[in-house]
Scaffold this motif. Structure first.
Motif, mmCIF file in Angstrom:
data_model
loop_
_atom_site.group_PDB
_atom_site.id
_atom_site.type_symbol
_atom_site.label_atom_id
_atom_site.label_comp_id
_atom_site.label_asym_id
_atom_site.label_seq_id
_atom_site.Cartn_x
_atom_site.Cartn_y
_atom_site.Cartn_z
ATOM 1 N N ASP A 143 -26.447 -56.390 40.809
ATOM 2 C CA ASP A 143 -26.516 -55.396 39.750
ATOM 3 C C ASP A 143 -25.597 -54.244 40.140
ATOM 4 O OD1 ASP A 143 -27.322 -54.163 37.493
ATOM 5 O OD2 ASP A 143 -29.444 -54.020 38.019
ATOM 6 N N SER A 144 -25.601 -53.158 39.348
ATOM 7 C CA SER A 144 -24.814 -52.014 39.766
ATOM 8 C C SER A 144 -25.469 -51.374 40.994
ATOM 9 C CB SER A 144 -24.673 -51.008 38.625
ATOM 10 O OG SER A 144 -25.921 -50.746 38.044
ATOM 11 N N HIS A 145 -24.644 -50.708 41.783
ATOM 12 C CA HIS A 145 -25.089 -50.030 42.995
ATOM 13 C C HIS A 145 -26.095 -48.932 42.635
ATOM 14 C CE1 HIS A 145 -24.675 -47.419 46.569
ATOM 15 N NE2 HIS A 145 -24.143 -48.452 47.194
ATOM 16 N N GLN A 146 -26.994 -48.631 43.539
ATOM 17 C CA GLN A 146 -28.007 -47.608 43.276
ATOM 18 C C GLN A 146 -27.375 -46.285 42.850
ATOM 19 O OE1 GLN A 146 -31.537 -47.761 43.230
ATOM 20 N NE2 GLN A 146 -31.002 -45.869 42.176
ATOM 21 N N LEU A 191 -33.935 -43.304 46.879
ATOM 22 C CA LEU A 191 -34.317 -44.652 46.446
ATOM 23 C C LEU A 191 -33.844 -45.708 47.435
ATOM 24 C CD1 LEU A 191 -33.678 -44.284 42.627
ATOM 25 C CD2 LEU A 191 -35.880 -44.436 43.783
ATOM 26 N N MET A 192 -32.674 -45.498 48.053
ATOM 27 C CA MET A 192 -32.178 -46.475 49.024
ATOM 28 C C MET A 192 -33.014 -46.440 50.293
ATOM 29 S SD MET A 192 -28.106 -46.106 48.256
ATOM 30 C CE MET A 192 -27.430 -47.151 49.550
ATOM 31 N N ARG A 193 -33.488 -45.247 50.685
ATOM 32 C CA ARG A 193 -34.374 -45.158 51.857
ATOM 33 C C ARG A 193 -35.682 -45.879 51.577
ATOM 34 N NH1 ARG A 193 -32.863 -39.860 51.868
ATOM 35 N NH2 ARG A 193 -34.914 -39.090 51.293
ATOM 36 N N GLU A 194 -36.112 -45.804 50.316
ATOM 37 C CA GLU A 194 -37.359 -46.484 49.946
ATOM 38 C C GLU A 194 -37.169 -47.990 49.789
ATOM 39 O OE1 GLU A 194 -38.611 -44.485 46.440
ATOM 40 O OE2 GLU A 194 -39.466 -42.775 47.526
ATOM 41 N N GLY A 195 -35.936 -48.461 50.017
ATOM 42 C CA GLY A 195 -35.704 -49.897 50.053
ATOM 43 C C GLY A 195 -35.208 -50.513 48.767
ATOM 44 N N LYS A 196 -34.959 -49.681 47.739
ATOM 45 C CA LYS A 196 -34.378 -50.247 46.518
ATOM 46 C C LYS A 196 -32.881 -50.332 46.722
ATOM 47 C CE LYS A 196 -38.073 -48.401 43.803
ATOM 48 N NZ LYS A 196 -38.550 -47.183 43.193
ATOM 49 N N LYS A 197 -32.304 -51.392 46.207
ATOM 50 C CA LYS A 197 -30.865 -51.565 46.424
ATOM 51 C C LYS A 197 -30.090 -50.638 45.499
ATOM 52 C CE LYS A 197 -28.731 -54.441 48.379
ATOM 53 N NZ LYS A 197 -28.337 -55.367 49.339
ATOM 54 N N THR A 236 -12.051 -52.134 47.473
ATOM 55 C CA THR A 236 -13.260 -52.108 46.639
ATOM 56 C C THR A 236 -13.103 -51.024 45.582
ATOM 57 O OG1 THR A 236 -14.508 -52.651 48.632
ATOM 58 C CG2 THR A 236 -15.786 -52.057 46.675
ATOM 59 N N THR A 237 -13.356 -51.382 44.333
ATOM 60 C CA THR A 237 -13.376 -50.383 43.270
ATOM 61 C C THR A 237 -14.815 -50.250 42.783
ATOM 62 O OG1 THR A 237 -13.118 -51.941 41.437
ATOM 63 C CG2 THR A 237 -11.094 -51.199 42.528
ATOM 64 N N THR A 238 -15.019 -49.330 41.861
ATOM 65 C CA THR A 238 -16.380 -49.106 41.372
ATOM 66 C C THR A 238 -16.949 -50.379 40.721
ATOM 67 O OG1 THR A 238 -17.747 -47.636 40.057
ATOM 68 C CG2 THR A 238 -15.600 -48.161 39.143
ATOM 69 N N GLU A 239 -16.044 -51.238 40.206
ATOM 70 C CA GLU A 239 -16.500 -52.493 39.592
ATOM 71 C C GLU A 239 -17.124 -53.437 40.622
ATOM 72 O OE1 GLU A 239 -13.527 -51.117 38.988
ATOM 73 O OE2 GLU A 239 -13.033 -51.247 36.847
ATOM 74 N N GLY A 240 -16.702 -53.309 41.887
ATOM 75 C CA GLY A 240 -17.174 -54.237 42.904
ATOM 76 C C GLY A 240 -18.168 -53.625 43.866
ATOM 77 N N LEU A 241 -18.685 -52.454 43.488
ATOM 78 C CA LEU A 241 -19.537 -51.716 44.424
ATOM 79 C C LEU A 241 -20.919 -52.342 44.575
ATOM 80 C CD1 LEU A 241 -19.241 -49.248 46.183
ATOM 81 C CD2 LEU A 241 -19.966 -47.838 44.255
ATOM 82 N N GLY A 242 -21.512 -52.731 43.471
ATOM 83 C CA GLY A 242 -22.846 -53.331 43.542
ATOM 84 C C GLY A 242 -22.755 -54.799 43.909
ATOM 85 N N GLU A 243 -23.862 -55.379 44.310
ATOM 86 C CA GLU A 243 -23.818 -56.802 44.634
ATOM 87 C C GLU A 243 -24.173 -57.633 43.402
ATOM 88 O OE1 GLU A 243 -25.993 -57.326 48.312
ATOM 89 O OE2 GLU A 243 -24.675 -55.840 49.238
#
Lengths: 156, 269
Positions: free
Chosen positions: A81-84, A150-156, A72-79
């Motif tokens: 959209d970009s990762h949080q 933000l991830m704890r609050e449920g945002k991806k 996995t590279t930074t390009e593939g980190l998010g699903e």
């Protein structure tokens, strides 16, 4: 040498000399320029990628080691959209020249997988393998904290 | 006997203040040139918009996000529409800015051949809190506070970035970075011998802007960067001297700290 592995979620096959460095394979063959070569000797952390979900330095690995692995590279980190953490790095000003950023993002995302609520000392420790000349690290720590919240609050 | 981190005699934490001033001619020049170039481009945009709306008074136009508005009629024209009717030469705008030196060159002006006299000064004051381990000579920087006058702040986040980044670099010069050469060859040519500070070596850095308005600068700013790089080394040195460790050569490596401690008999317990 034929090598098959998973790259950012997609099965891929390449035929390259087995001793090709992984950082070169990713950048030259797959045009994934997220991983950067800084020092080329495992000191700076700019080339960090995930191998089976664990942060590794791609300048110290050869292509043959990728057989059957998941990269996995930074390009593939998010699903979708970009990762949080990528969004938090941008929003919190944790990026200046940006050269160390893709590596830092990989370590930061790995930390957030393991620890939902890291304190600043933990973040600093996790980031200590990534040298940065611009930021002074303060905003990098802010960004990882921000992403964790933000991830704890449920945002991806 | 504890072999952990030890405090030096006297107050455990040592604070030191360093005040620095530096000049910013380049920022001023390019910033002012940029403002002029933008003004020229805006003038061209108003002209083209006036043409499209068959208006003759360009003072009735204003920039709005994404376009130009004719204030009298409330009509908007998008930048994309304006760009379409502009020739490539039209889209290029230039501005220039000159940095004046002294109004009258002092007698014996040869002295200034190497550079202009400084006109615009930045100011900064730095406060560092650090601990020294008497057994190992290791310095730990625990806290950092910076006040900077760089004129008006246009972008607070960029401003902090410059301050924090420069202080980390300055702390690198104070504590680790030591370019070593022999016979013209650099000996410290990688990151394991030329040590940059990592995230473990730099504390959170509190940045405070002392905003002034520099009337000759673009939007009142002076520019910011190196002025904050100058503070950390003298601040750390002053903290060490304040706590009785006499050092006169940077970086303040554990070896140099231990030598200084031994020289003054305040060394090992």
């Amino acid at each position: 040498m034929k090598i098959e592995f998973i790259l950012n979620g997609q099965p891929v096959q390449v035929d390259v000399p087995g001793a090709t460095r992984v950082v070169d394979l990713l950048r030259e063959h797959f045009a994934l320029t997220g991983p950067k070569e800084g020092c080329g000797s495992g000191e700076c952390g700019a080339c960090a990628v995930w191998i089976d979900g664990v942060t590794k330095l791609s300048c110290l690995m050869v292509a043959a080691q990728l057989q059957g692995r998941e990269v996995t590279t930074t390009e593939g980190l998010g699903e979708d959209d970009s990762h949080q953490i990528q969004q938090s790095f941008a929003r919190r000003g944790a990026v200046q020249c940006g050269y160390c950023t893709p590596g830092m993002v990989m370590s930061g995302a790995e930390l957030l997988r393991q620890e939902k609520n890291p304190d600043r000392a933990m973040i600093r420790k996790k980031m200590s393998g990534h040298l940065c000349r611009c930021t002074g690290y303060h905003k990098v720590v802010d960004a990882v904290e921000d992403a964790a919240l933000l991830m704890r609050e449920g945002k991806k | 006997m504890s072999y952990g981190k030890q405090e030096l005699p006297g107050p455990g934490m040592h604070h030191s203040l360093h005040v620095a001033a530096q000049v910013y001619a380049q920022f001023l020049c390019y910033g002012n040139a940029l403002v002029k170039a933008c003004e020229a481009l805006r003038h061209t945009l108003y002209n083209r918009a006036a043409l499209m709306l068959l208006q003759d008074d360009i003072s009735a136009f204003a920039m709005v996000p994404g376009g130009v508005r004719h204030l009298t009629t409330g009509q908007d024209i998008s930048l994309a529409a304006l760009a379409e009717i502009m020739q490539p030469d039209d889209r290029l705008c230039m501005g220039e800015s000159l940095m004046p030196t002294t109004p009258e060159m002092p007698k014996g002006g040869e002295a200034f051949r190497l550079g202009f006299p400084h006109l615009i000064y930045l100011y900064g004051a730095h406060l560092v809190r650090l601990e020294v381990d008497e057994l190992t000579g290791q310095i730990t920087v625990d806290g950092y506070l910076a006040f900077t006058d760089a004129g008006r702040v246009l972008n607070p986040q960029n401003y902090e970035q410059q301050v924090q980044g420069a202080i980390a670099q300055g702390l690198g010069y104070a504590l680790f970075e030591d370019l070593s050469t022999r016979d013209g060859t650099i000996l410290t040519k990688d990151f394991s011998t030329y040590i940059l500070p990592s995230s473990m070596d730099i504390p959170d850095i509190e940045s405070n802007a002392v905003e002034t308005i520099e009337h000759s600068g673009p939007f009142g700013m002076k520019g910011l960067g190196e002025v904050t790089l100058n503070g950390p080394l003298p601040a750390v040195a002053a903290a060490l001297i304040h706590s009785g460790i006499s050092v006169n050569r940077a970086p303040f490596t554990p070896q140099r700290i231990l030598e200084a401690l031994q020289k003054q008999g305040a060394g090992r317990p």
